[in-house]
Design a protein around this motif. Structure first.
Motif, PDB file in Angstrom:
ATOM      1  N   LEU A  15       0.827  -1.207   0.000  1.00 14.24           N
ATOM      2  CA  LEU A  15       0.000   0.000   0.000  1.00 14.24           C
ATOM      3  C   LEU A  15       0.862   1.258   0.000  1.00 14.24           C
ATOM      4  CD1 LEU A  15      -2.902  -0.876   2.471  1.00 14.24           C
ATOM      5  CD2 LEU A  15      -2.999  -0.721  -0.023  1.00 14.24           C
ATOM      6  N   THR A  16       1.980   1.184   0.723  1.00 11.13           N
ATOM      7  CA  THR A  16       2.887   2.334   0.736  1.00 11.13           C
ATOM      8  C   THR A  16       3.432   2.611  -0.661  1.00 11.13           C
ATOM      9  OG1 THR A  16       3.538   1.848   3.010  1.00 11.13           O
ATOM     10  CG2 THR A  16       5.009   3.255   1.732  1.00 11.13           C
ATOM     11  N   LEU A  17       3.758   1.539  -1.377  1.00 13.08           N
ATOM     12  CA  LEU A  17       4.290   1.711  -2.726  1.00 13.08           C
ATOM     13  C   LEU A  17       3.211   2.118  -3.719  1.00 13.08           C
ATOM     14  CD1 LEU A  17       6.864  -1.186  -2.861  1.00 13.08           C
ATOM     15  CD2 LEU A  17       7.310   1.252  -2.761  1.00 13.08           C
ATOM     16  N   VAL A  18       1.961   1.739  -3.455  1.00 15.86           N
ATOM     17  CA  VAL A  18       0.865   2.258  -4.272  1.00 15.86           C
ATOM     18  C   VAL A  18       0.815   3.774  -4.154  1.00 15.86           C
ATOM     19  CG1 VAL A  18      -1.643   2.400  -4.495  1.00 15.86           C
ATOM     20  CG2 VAL A  18      -0.558   0.175  -4.229  1.00 15.86           C
ATOM     21  N   GLY A  19       0.933   4.269  -2.920  1.00 13.81           N
ATOM     22  CA  GLY A  19       0.975   5.717  -2.708  1.00 13.81           C
ATOM     23  C   GLY A  19       2.163   6.353  -3.394  1.00 13.81           C
ATOM     24  N   ARG A  20       3.291   5.649  -3.399  1.00 16.95           N
ATOM     25  CA  ARG A  20       4.483   6.188  -4.055  1.00 16.95           C
ATOM     26  C   ARG A  20       4.264   6.329  -5.561  1.00 16.95           C
ATOM     27  NH1 ARG A  20       8.466   3.229  -7.688  1.00 16.95           N
ATOM     28  NH2 ARG A  20      10.189   4.705  -7.831  1.00 16.95           N
ATOM     29  N   GLU A  21       3.620   5.324  -6.182  1.00 13.37           N
ATOM     30  CA  GLU A  21       3.373   5.397  -7.612  1.00 13.37           C
ATOM     31  C   GLU A  21       2.384   6.505  -7.949  1.00 13.37           C
ATOM     32  OE1 GLU A  21       4.951   3.842  -9.987  1.00 13.37           O
ATOM     33  OE2 GLU A  21       6.206   2.930  -8.445  1.00 13.37           O
ATOM     34  N   LEU A  22       1.349   6.651  -7.144  1.00 11.18           N
ATOM     35  CA  LEU A  22       0.381   7.715  -7.385  1.00 11.18           C
ATOM     36  C   LEU A  22       1.021   9.093  -7.173  1.00 11.18           C
ATOM     37  CD1 LEU A  22      -2.800   6.204  -5.704  1.00 11.18           C
ATOM     38  CD2 LEU A  22      -2.178   6.217  -8.123  1.00 11.18           C
ATOM     39  N   GLY A  23       1.910   9.177  -6.180  1.00 12.76           N
ATOM     40  CA  GLY A  23       2.624  10.430  -5.960  1.00 12.76           C
ATOM     41  C   GLY A  23       3.539  10.773  -7.119  1.00 12.76           C
ATOM     42  N   ARG A  24       4.132   9.743  -7.724  1.00 13.96           N
ATOM     43  CA  ARG A  24       5.006  10.003  -8.869  1.00 13.96           C
ATOM     44  C   ARG A  24       4.206  10.564 -10.044  1.00 13.96           C
ATOM     45  NH1 ARG A  24       8.946   5.373 -11.233  1.00 13.96           N
ATOM     46  NH2 ARG A  24       6.978   4.311 -11.648  1.00 13.96           N
ATOM     47  N   ARG A  97      17.687   0.081  -4.388  1.00 11.95           N
ATOM     48  CA  ARG A  97      17.511   0.902  -3.196  1.00 11.95           C
ATOM     49  C   ARG A  97      16.406   0.330  -2.305  1.00 11.95           C
ATOM     50  NH1 ARG A  97      16.361   6.765  -4.821  1.00 11.95           N
ATOM     51  NH2 ARG A  97      18.166   6.234  -6.114  1.00 11.95           N
ATOM     52  N   PHE A  98      15.325  -0.162  -2.929  1.00  2.21           N
ATOM     53  CA  PHE A  98      14.260  -0.780  -2.145  1.00  2.21           C
ATOM     54  C   PHE A  98      14.771  -1.994  -1.376  1.00  2.21           C
ATOM     55  CE2 PHE A  98      10.808   0.938  -5.170  1.00  2.21           C
ATOM     56  CZ  PHE A  98      10.568   2.015  -4.337  1.00  2.21           C
ATOM     57  N   ARG A  99      15.661  -2.765  -2.020  1.00  3.15           N
ATOM     58  CA  ARG A  99      16.150  -3.968  -1.360  1.00  3.15           C
ATOM     59  C   ARG A  99      17.016  -3.661  -0.152  1.00  3.15           C
ATOM     60  NH1 ARG A  99      16.658  -5.458  -6.828  1.00  3.15           N
ATOM     61  NH2 ARG A  99      15.138  -7.043  -7.416  1.00  3.15           N
ATOM     62  N   SER A 100      17.591  -2.477  -0.120  1.00  2.00           N
ATOM     63  CA  SER A 100      18.423  -2.103   1.025  1.00  2.00           C
ATOM     64  C   SER A 100      17.595  -1.584   2.198  1.00  2.00           C
ATOM     65  CB  SER A 100      19.437  -1.032   0.611  1.00  2.00           C
ATOM     66  OG  SER A 100      18.778   0.191   0.280  1.00  2.00           O
ATOM     67  N   MET A 101      16.284  -1.450   1.991  1.00  2.00           N
ATOM     68  CA  MET A 101      15.415  -0.916   3.028  1.00  2.00           C
ATOM     69  C   MET A 101      14.699  -2.059   3.753  1.00  2.00           C
ATOM     70  SD  MET A 101      13.758   2.174   0.742  1.00  2.00           S
ATOM     71  CE  MET A 101      12.732   2.769   2.083  1.00  2.00           C
ATOM     72  N   PRO A 102      14.308  -1.837   5.020  1.00  2.00           N
ATOM     73  CA  PRO A 102      13.592  -2.873   5.778  1.00  2.00           C
ATOM     74  C   PRO A 102      12.129  -2.956   5.351  1.00  2.00           C
ATOM     75  CG  PRO A 102      13.836  -0.914   7.120  1.00  2.00           C
ATOM     76  CD  PRO A 102      14.591  -0.641   5.851  1.00  2.00           C
ATOM     77  N   MET A 103      11.884  -3.579   4.198  1.00  2.00           N
ATOM     78  CA  MET A 103      10.531  -3.685   3.670  1.00  2.00           C
ATOM     79  C   MET A 103      10.358  -5.052   3.034  1.00  2.00           C
ATOM     80  SD  MET A 103      10.871  -1.328   0.224  1.00  2.00           S
ATOM     81  CE  MET A 103       9.249  -1.769  -0.351  1.00  2.00           C
ATOM     82  N   ALA A 104       9.114  -5.461   2.888  1.00  2.00           N
ATOM     83  CA  ALA A 104       8.824  -6.729   2.228  1.00  2.00           C
ATOM     84  C   ALA A 104       9.235  -6.634   0.762  1.00  2.00           C
ATOM     85  CB  ALA A 104       7.342  -7.053   2.353  1.00  2.00           C
ATOM     86  N   ARG A 105      10.054  -7.558   0.318  1.00  2.00           N
ATOM     87  CA  ARG A 105      10.590  -7.470  -1.037  1.00  2.00           C
ATOM     88  C   ARG A 105       9.500  -7.647  -2.088  1.00  2.00           C
ATOM     89  NH1 ARG A 105      15.990 -11.018  -1.275  1.00  2.00           N
ATOM     90  NH2 ARG A 105      16.269  -9.791  -3.167  1.00  2.00           N
ATOM     91  N   LEU A 106       8.504  -8.474  -1.798  1.00  2.00           N
ATOM     92  CA  LEU A 106       7.455  -8.705  -2.785  1.00  2.00           C
ATOM     93  C   LEU A 106       6.460  -7.556  -2.848  1.00  2.00           C
ATOM     94  CD1 LEU A 106       6.745 -12.499  -2.203  1.00  2.00           C
ATOM     95  CD2 LEU A 106       8.335 -11.404  -3.785  1.00  2.00           C
ATOM     96  N   ALA A 107       6.618  -6.554  -1.973  1.00  2.00           N
ATOM     97  CA  ALA A 107       5.692  -5.415  -1.986  1.00  2.00           C
ATOM     98  C   ALA A 107       5.842  -4.588  -3.257  1.00  2.00           C
ATOM     99  CB  ALA A 107       5.940  -4.539  -0.762  1.00  2.00           C
ATOM    100  N   VAL A 108       7.017  -4.624  -3.889  1.00  2.00           N
ATOM    101  CA  VAL A 108       7.247  -3.790  -5.075  1.00  2.00           C
ATOM    102  C   VAL A 108       6.330  -4.190  -6.230  1.00  2.00           C
ATOM    103  CG1 VAL A 108       8.927  -3.066  -6.804  1.00  2.00           C
ATOM    104  CG2 VAL A 108       9.581  -3.196  -4.398  1.00  2.00           C
ATOM    105  N   PRO A 109       6.330  -5.452  -6.671  1.00  2.00           N
ATOM    106  CA  PRO A 109       5.409  -5.794  -7.766  1.00  2.00           C
ATOM    107  C   PRO A 109       3.949  -5.662  -7.362  1.00  2.00           C
ATOM    108  CG  PRO A 109       6.539  -7.761  -6.949  1.00  2.00           C
ATOM    109  CD  PRO A 109       7.227  -6.580  -6.358  1.00  2.00           C
ATOM    110  N   PHE A 110       3.611  -5.997  -6.118  1.00  2.00           N
ATOM    111  CA  PHE A 110       2.227  -5.836  -5.685  1.00  2.00           C
ATOM    112  C   PHE A 110       1.828  -4.358  -5.662  1.00  2.00           C
ATOM    113  CE2 PHE A 110       2.733 -10.156  -3.890  1.00  2.00           C
ATOM    114  CZ  PHE A 110       1.577 -10.720  -4.395  1.00  2.00           C
ATOM    115  N   GLY A 111       2.752  -3.485  -5.276  1.00  2.00           N
ATOM    116  CA  GLY A 111       2.465  -2.051  -5.287  1.00  2.00           C
ATOM    117  C   GLY A 111       2.253  -1.520  -6.691  1.00  2.00           C
ATOM    118  N   GLN A 112       3.065  -1.993  -7.637  1.00  2.00           N
ATOM    119  CA  GLN A 112       2.921  -1.542  -9.023  1.00  2.00           C
ATOM    120  C   GLN A 112       1.573  -1.954  -9.599  1.00  2.00           C
ATOM    121  OE1 GLN A 112       4.617   0.295 -11.039  1.00  2.00           O
ATOM    122  NE2 GLN A 112       6.728   0.417 -10.342  1.00  2.00           N
TER     123      GLN A 112
END
Length: 268
Positions: A15-24, A97-112
């Motif tokens: 959900l955080t990455l969904v917000g990031r894409e919409l913000g972009r 950069r995402f991989r270096s952060m403490p986040m779920a790795r599979l969140a990126v494709p789900f966010g997109q």
């Protein structure tokens, strides 16, 4: 960590990455405006240019025949949009950069894919408004109309995973830009603009089994618009709703695992 905790972590980060894409998109209004103007331009261009020269099978207004096909074309734009964003992030090192952060790795494709669904809803809303202005309308009531748009969103979500996979494999935004025009003939080779009955046999076979044709036929049936196939037609056109659901399930079964594997491999 339990499975439930992992799923909740992935969902929250997604959900955080969904917000990031919409913000972009908000920071790049030109891309957003182009995405929103495109459906309206399609309605005016094809509705009035093609509408003066094409007869609808069984009679009826061509713009009512056309709108379900344009809805389908907008649905299939999910592949191009997600593919471009994934390739851009991969080539610019954003995923590293995402991989270096403490986040779920599979969140990126789900966010997109989640962000694309929201953009798709907005694009459909714009096209519905344009369609109503040129005389299109659904005739079978609220529930069948809602079912038609739900089918579009289900297939769009499945197609967005195709975009995730292709974007991860290509990893080059310039090459992705060159691939985008190749998707237009795929959407045109269907029953979106003209009936497939007048096509040569081999071309008709490809058009009838194109998922674009299945979604268009299902939408015409649920909206009550002209052009619903009858008689001896291919199975996807005789049972278009089932065909769309089967296409969606098949794409998810194939491309979700492929996309997740491709994303995980980039971290090795």
């Amino acid at each position: 960590m339990t499975t439930y905790t992992r799923l909740r972590w992935t969902f929250t980060d997604g959900l955080t990455l969904v917000g990031r894409e919409l913000g972009r998109l908000r920071q790049d209004p030109g891309e957003l405006v182009a995405a929103l103007i495109f459906p309206a331009v399609m309605v005016v261009l094809f509705g009035y240019v093609f509408g003066s020269a094409i007869q609808v099978p069984g009679g009826g207004d061509y713009r009512e025949y056309l709108m379900p096909g344009l809805f389908s074309m907008v649905t299939f734009s999910a592949v191009m949009g997600v593919m471009a964003r994934m390739a851009t992030d991969a080539s610019r090192g954003v995923m590293d950069r995402f991989r270096s952060m403490p986040m779920a790795r599979l969140a990126v494709p789900f966010g997109q894919t989640g962000a694309d669904s929201l953009v798709g809803l907005l694009m459909l809303a714009i096209m519905v408004g344009a369609g109503l202005l040129v005389g299109w309308q659904p005739h079978r009531g609220l529930i069948p109309t809602a079912e038609a748009f739900l089918l579009m969103m289900v297939l769009r979500y499945a197609l967005s995973w195709v975009g995730v996979y292709v974007g991860l494999v290509v990893k080059n935004e310039q090459l992705v830009d060159q691939l985008v025009p190749l998707f237009l003939p795929f959407t045109m080779l269907s029953n979106s603009f003209v009936p497939t009955g007048g096509m040569p046999g081999w071309l008709r076979f490809l058009a009838d089994w194109n998922p674009v044709s299945a979604l268009t036929a299902a939408s015409r049936e649920l909206f009550g618009n002209p052009g619903v196939p009858s008689g001896d037609v291919a199975w996807p056109l005789a049972h278009p709703v089932a065909a769309v659901l089967l296409w969606s399930a098949a794409l998810l079964v194939v491309f979700v695992p492929l996309s997740l594997r491709a994303y995980m491999r980039r971290g090795r």
